[in-house]
Design a protein around this motif. Structure first.
Motif, mmCIF file in Angstrom:
data_model
loop_
_atom_site.group_PDB
_atom_site.id
_atom_site.type_symbol
_atom_site.label_atom_id
_atom_site.label_comp_id
_atom_site.label_asym_id
_atom_site.label_seq_id
_atom_site.Cartn_x
_atom_site.Cartn_y
_atom_site.Cartn_z
ATOM 1 N N HIS A 131 20.766 -31.205 -2.268
ATOM 2 C CA HIS A 131 21.945 -30.792 -2.999
ATOM 3 C C HIS A 131 21.775 -29.607 -4.188
ATOM 4 O O HIS A 131 22.287 -29.553 -5.149
ATOM 5 N N GLU A 132 20.871 -28.606 -3.714
ATOM 6 C CA GLU A 132 20.720 -27.613 -4.415
ATOM 7 C C GLU A 132 20.965 -26.556 -3.660
ATOM 8 O O GLU A 132 20.143 -25.654 -3.219
ATOM 9 N N PRO A 133 22.301 -26.043 -3.345
ATOM 10 C CA PRO A 133 22.562 -24.944 -2.374
ATOM 11 C C PRO A 133 22.231 -23.457 -3.021
ATOM 12 O O PRO A 133 22.020 -22.615 -1.984
ATOM 13 N N VAL A 134 22.221 -23.435 -4.156
ATOM 14 C CA VAL A 134 21.995 -21.763 -4.328
ATOM 15 C C VAL A 134 20.316 -21.541 -4.067
ATOM 16 O O VAL A 134 20.304 -20.517 -3.689
ATOM 17 N N ILE A 135 19.403 -22.349 -4.345
ATOM 18 C CA ILE A 135 17.976 -22.426 -4.152
ATOM 19 C C ILE A 135 18.031 -22.277 -2.651
ATOM 20 O O ILE A 135 17.224 -21.369 -2.173
ATOM 21 N N ALA A 136 18.360 -23.377 -1.999
ATOM 22 C CA ALA A 136 18.316 -23.362 -0.547
ATOM 23 C C ALA A 136 18.940 -22.045 0.221
ATOM 24 O O ALA A 136 18.198 -21.553 1.109
ATOM 25 N N ALA A 137 20.004 -21.630 -0.177
ATOM 26 C CA ALA A 137 20.564 -20.400 0.593
ATOM 27 C C ALA A 137 19.476 -19.278 0.344
ATOM 28 O O ALA A 137 19.620 -18.411 1.029
ATOM 29 N N ALA A 138 19.115 -18.835 -1.058
ATOM 30 C CA ALA A 138 18.045 -17.939 -1.401
ATOM 31 C C ALA A 138 16.941 -17.981 -0.520
ATOM 32 O O ALA A 138 16.513 -16.813 0.060
ATOM 33 N N LEU B 174 27.545 -22.377 4.837
ATOM 34 C CA LEU B 174 26.086 -22.782 5.204
ATOM 35 C C LEU B 174 25.633 -23.965 4.634
ATOM 36 O O LEU B 174 25.222 -24.742 5.445
ATOM 37 N N ALA B 175 26.003 -24.421 3.429
ATOM 38 C CA ALA B 175 25.661 -25.609 2.821
ATOM 39 C C ALA B 175 26.150 -26.844 3.387
ATOM 40 O O ALA B 175 25.949 -27.989 3.716
ATOM 41 N N GLN B 176 27.887 -26.598 3.808
ATOM 42 C CA GLN B 176 28.553 -27.476 4.284
ATOM 43 C C GLN B 176 28.020 -27.965 5.869
ATOM 44 O O GLN B 176 28.011 -28.819 6.228
ATOM 45 N N HIS B 177 27.262 -26.665 6.376
ATOM 46 C CA HIS B 177 26.780 -27.066 7.789
ATOM 47 C C HIS B 177 25.577 -28.128 7.979
ATOM 48 O O HIS B 177 25.429 -28.918 8.545
ATOM 49 N N TYR B 178 24.719 -27.592 6.702
ATOM 50 C CA TYR B 178 23.592 -28.503 6.806
ATOM 51 C C TYR B 178 23.891 -29.902 6.127
ATOM 52 O O TYR B 178 23.265 -30.854 6.772
ATOM 53 N N GLN C 137 11.802 -24.677 3.258
ATOM 54 C CA GLN C 137 12.238 -24.805 1.811
ATOM 55 C C GLN C 137 13.719 -24.836 1.689
ATOM 56 O O GLN C 137 14.486 -25.499 1.052
ATOM 57 N N ALA C 138 14.441 -24.024 2.688
ATOM 58 C CA ALA C 138 16.001 -23.779 2.461
ATOM 59 C C ALA C 138 16.502 -25.370 2.988
ATOM 60 O O ALA C 138 17.361 -25.895 2.390
ATOM 61 N N TRP D 89 27.754 -16.517 9.872
ATOM 62 C CA TRP D 89 28.331 -17.132 8.917
ATOM 63 C C TRP D 89 29.247 -16.513 8.195
ATOM 64 O O TRP D 89 30.248 -17.257 7.656
ATOM 65 N N ASN D 90 29.429 -15.305 8.028
ATOM 66 C CA ASN D 90 30.640 -14.681 7.463
ATOM 67 C C ASN D 90 32.021 -15.064 8.187
ATOM 68 O O ASN D 90 33.167 -15.115 7.832
#
Length: 423
Positions: free
Chosen positions: A122-129, A198-202, A114-115, A183-184
């Motif tokens: 391009h839905e990084p908030v949902i993906a990160a959750a 994280l989104a930049q990496h994917y 799902q992530a 990631w931090n």
């Protein structure tokens, strides 16, 4: 799963898709039930270099239906999800992922997929959750998949840490804690939020998987290996640098001599080459790549001049005539400083627009009379100066490659001409 509903309804371009693998349980179940050929076909179709279209997936699913009655388990529907993603059909992939959830696919794998889907659309908030929820429920297969998605970013100490982590029993394994630290650290170095990095990496991962995959099955010792390059990563060195540092600020290549000496040294004497420049507040980071005579995989160079593949240019004038020097007649060795004017000057000039230090090296290769009146060699003092310059260049490249391969080479998104002031 409901939060992802509707996000995937639009078709994704095939080139923008992540490559996934066949879930191991599906392969084992098909093999145990006597359907080895079908298992192999599914595995091959989901292999990272495969490129199936909608027709290929429909044909494969029809065969699965004929031979076994079709997918049944949660693992099976995860495989179907990944087939449709590779074919560029997002709506079908979302539907299959719903079936995977209904049929009890393991939470860790389900949430990681799902992530991945959320990052792709391009839905990084949902993906990160989903990403951070999934690591809480990760079993051994999903823990491995979390690792494989970030392996190319890991430093040598991190590789050792993850090797130990993957051997621990699930109850003793703090996957979320390990990912959070991973990631931090990169987010802090980039001056961005953790989930932004994280989104930049994917996003980079999708580019690397379609552009910088290794083509050859084996890789011998190279410069990057000695610096601690992850041994099993599926990317060549261009992919490794791209994933860690992003798109270069400038890039260029050299196709052969264009000056008055091109009639002596053929363009065939220069292996395929490409250079990337990254501009940091404290200076330029340079990376030179070549296929070393191959056709696909590109590896880091210790000196730009290593792309010259022929021998002593003097050999082309033996006998009084002038013959073109090519790899076929290049068995004699030569001292690079002495013949730099002929074989390296234009090569180094071609990098002057990326880094002015290369203009300086090219200047040291200027022609000043030659030895013994041959007119083919750089003079003695200049030859020594050239050797010193090439040695210094090697030190730059070692430092830059070490920065990229065995550290966390993040870069804040700022104007490289500005100085960072720390109060």
């Amino acid at each position: 799963m409901a939060a992802v509903a509707g996000l995937l309804a639009a078709q994704l371009p095939l080139a923008d898709l992540n490559a996934q693998a066949l879930p191991g349980q599906t392969y084992a179940d098909l093999t145990a039930s006597g359907h080895q050929k079908l298992a192999n076909k599914l595995s091959k179709t989901l292999e990272v270099r495969s490129n199936p279209d909608s027709g290929d997936v429909q044909s494969l699913l029809a065969r699965w239906d004929r031979e076994t009655g079709g997918p049944a388990s949660g693992y099976d529907y995860l495989a179907v999800t990944r087939l449709w993603l590779k074919a560029g059909q997002a709506a079908e992939a979302e539907l299959a992922l719903r079936h995977a959830e209904d049929e009890g696919a393991p939470a860790g794998l389900l949430l990681l997929d799902q992530a991945r889907l959320g990052f792709m659309v391009h839905e990084p908030v949902i993906a990160a959750a989903a990403y951070w929820k999934g690591c809480l429920d990760a079993n051994q297969p999903s823990t491995v998949e979390y690792w494989l998605d970030i392996e190319a970013l890991a430093t040598p100490p991190e590789n050792e840490y993850w090797d130990r982590l993957l051997t621990l029993p699930p109850g003793e394994r703090d996957l979320c804690g390990a990912l959070d630290r991973f990631w931090n650290e990169r987010a802090a170095a980039s001056l961005v939020a953790r989930d932004t990095r994280l989104a930049q990496h994917y996003s980079r991962l999708r580019v690397a998987r379609r552009t910088f995959l290794r083509r050859s099955g084996k890789k011998g010792p190279t410069f990057s290996t000695r610096l601690g390059r992850p041994a099993k990563t599926i990317f060549d060195d261009r992919g490794l640098i791209y994933l860690r540092m992003g798109e270069p600020d400038r890039r260029t290549s050299f196709g052969g001599a264009v000056g008055i000496d091109a009639h002596v040294v053929s363009a065939e004497c220069y292996q395929p080459n490409e250079s990337w420049a990254y501009y940091y507040p404290d200076g330029t980071r340079m990376y030179h790549f070549s296929t070393f005579g191959g056709t696909d995989d590109w590896w880091l160079l210790e000196n730009l001049g290593d792309v010259y593949a022929c021998g002593n240019p003097d050999a082309s004038t033996v006998g009084g005539g002038v013959a073109v020097l090519t790899p076929i007649n290049s068995s004699r060795s030569f001292v690079s400083g002495r013949y730099a004017y002929l074989v390296l000057k234009d090569l180094y000039i071609s990098r002057g627009g990326l880094d002015p230090r290369y203009e300086q090296i090219a200047y040291m290769m200027r022609y000043d009379g030659g030895l013994g009146g041959s007119g083919l060699a750089t003079g003695g003092q200049s030859a020594l100066a050239v050797e010193r310059e090439l040695s210094e260049e090697q030190a730059w490249l070692w430092a830059d490659a070490s920065f990229a391969v065995d550290s966390v080479p993040e870069r804040p998104n700022i104007d490289p001409q500005l100085r960072m002031l720390v109060e």
